[in-house]
Design a protein around this motif. Structure first.
Motif, PDB file in Angstrom:
ATOM      1  N   LYS A   1       0.832  -1.209   0.000  1.00  0.00           N
ATOM      2  CA  LYS A   1       0.000   0.000   0.000  1.00  0.00           C
ATOM      3  C   LYS A   1       0.863   1.253   0.000  1.00  0.00           C
ATOM      4  CE  LYS A   1      -1.833   1.107   3.882  1.00  0.00           C
ATOM      5  NZ  LYS A   1      -2.672   1.122   5.114  1.00  0.00           N
ATOM      6  N   PHE A   2       1.928   1.252   0.825  1.00  0.00           N
ATOM      7  CA  PHE A   2       2.775   2.432   0.911  1.00  0.00           C
ATOM      8  C   PHE A   2       3.583   2.639  -0.375  1.00  0.00           C
ATOM      9  CE2 PHE A   2       2.809   1.436   5.697  1.00  0.00           C
ATOM     10  CZ  PHE A   2       1.679   2.208   5.894  1.00  0.00           C
ATOM     11  N   GLU A   3       3.995   1.566  -1.008  1.00  0.00           N
ATOM     12  CA  GLU A   3       4.738   1.695  -2.259  1.00  0.00           C
ATOM     13  C   GLU A   3       3.868   2.275  -3.364  1.00  0.00           C
ATOM     14  OE1 GLU A   3       6.316  -2.220  -2.802  1.00  0.00           O
ATOM     15  OE2 GLU A   3       8.216  -1.713  -1.778  1.00  0.00           O
ATOM     16  N   THR A   4       2.573   1.976  -3.317  1.00  0.00           N
ATOM     17  CA  THR A   4       1.644   2.599  -4.274  1.00  0.00           C
ATOM     18  C   THR A   4       1.574   4.100  -4.039  1.00  0.00           C
ATOM     19  OG1 THR A   4       0.319   0.574  -4.391  1.00  0.00           O
ATOM     20  CG2 THR A   4      -0.734   2.623  -5.104  1.00  0.00           C
ATOM     21  N   LEU A   5       1.553   4.502  -2.746  1.00  0.00           N
ATOM     22  CA  LEU A   5       1.552   5.922  -2.417  1.00  0.00           C
ATOM     23  C   LEU A   5       2.836   6.598  -2.883  1.00  0.00           C
ATOM     24  CD1 LEU A   5       0.059   6.056   1.197  1.00  0.00           C
ATOM     25  CD2 LEU A   5      -0.917   7.079  -0.852  1.00  0.00           C
TER      26      LEU A   5
END
Length: 278
Positions: A60-64
């Motif tokens: 999820k954070f890598e998508t952000l």
């Protein structure tokens, strides 16, 4: 471990810092809820370092990170050693830990482990070296990793590269070997981190804002130097008093010596006087 209960007091603290200082790096250890990331992105931080070992959260954070070039995701757990560790993921959103979750059942009834992952573990010191934070500027660290507080605080005090610390810690130890908030605060204050604000609304956990008071260390160093100067001055005063006494003794000895010489001279003159002849 990331806590299920997210305290948002630090969002306001972060906003205050952004209003008066430029943040070189914002580090989120145990990133927490989505609102935490929103608050981080709203700050003026040049870099946002998200540290979380949970594979689902990392995705999820890598998508952000694709939407905000300031974000860099570090998929690791901050703990007591460099290596690998087992991450226990619970059935409650946001709760994961490197320790068995049974230690948290009293605080979170019904908590169960639903997955485990082998993850990379690192000490804060190793992470800070890897993150290259020696270039100066304000570094803000948000710590939301229960059970790792003592190790993180110790490394933080040794390196002193963190300007502001937002820490969420348990009021009482969750497991054997843990440190309560009061002990952590005492250690931080001993090492020039001053508690600037606190949020005590949660009965089990305490949120605190510490900032590194570099001036306090300078003042303490000057106080130590002044105390040493006073000790040296007192030693000099004592030496001066001894010199006065020695000079007095020397004067007295000189006076006696001169008196003895005068007495001897008088005797010699008397012995040289001619006797009268008849």
């Amino acid at each position: 471990m990331a806590a299920a209960v997210t305290a948002n007091a630090w969002h306001g603290w972060l906003e205050q810092i952004s209003g008066i200082e430029t943040i070189a790096a914002l580090i989120l250890i145990g990133a927490g809820a989505e609102l935490d990331i929103v608050a981080a992105r709203a700050s003026n931080a040049d870099r946002i370092l998200i540290v979380d070992p949970n594979p689902a959260a990392v995705t999820k954070f890598e998508t952000l990170a694709t939407k905000d070039p300031r974000i860099k995701v570090h998929p690791l757990a901050i703990g007591n050693y460099d290596g690998t560790a087992t991450l226990h993921v619970s059935n409650a959103p946001g709760i994961s830990s490197l320790r068995e979750l049974s230690s948290l059942e009293a605080l979170f009834p019904g908590l169960q482990t639903v997955a485990t992952h082998e993850v990379r573990s690192a000490t804060l010191e190793s992470f800070l070296a890897q993150a290259d934070l020696e270039g100066g500027g304000n570094v803000v660290l948000r710590l939301n990793a229960f059970g790792s507080e003592a190790a993180v605080v110790k490394a933080l005090c040794e390196r002193k590269v963190v300007s502001h610390l937002f820490m969420r810690s348990p009021r009482a130890p969750l497991a054997e070997g843990d440190q309560p908030s009061a002990a952590l605060q005492a250690y931080l204050e001993k090492n020039d981190y001053r508690c600037w604000a606190r949020d005590a609304r949660d009965g089990d956990f305490l949120d605190q804002w510490f900032w590194h008071d570099a001036a306090r260390k300078c003042i303490r160093t000057l106080e130590q130097s002044l105390a040493e100067a006073h000790r040296e001055a007192e030693m000099l005063r004592q030496d001066a008093r001894r010199m006065v006494l020695l000079e007095s003794d020397l004067s007295e000895l000189r006076a006696r010596f001169e008196a003895m010489n005068n007495s001897s001279s008088d005797g010699d003159e008397t012995s040289k006087e001619p006797t009268s002849s008849r």
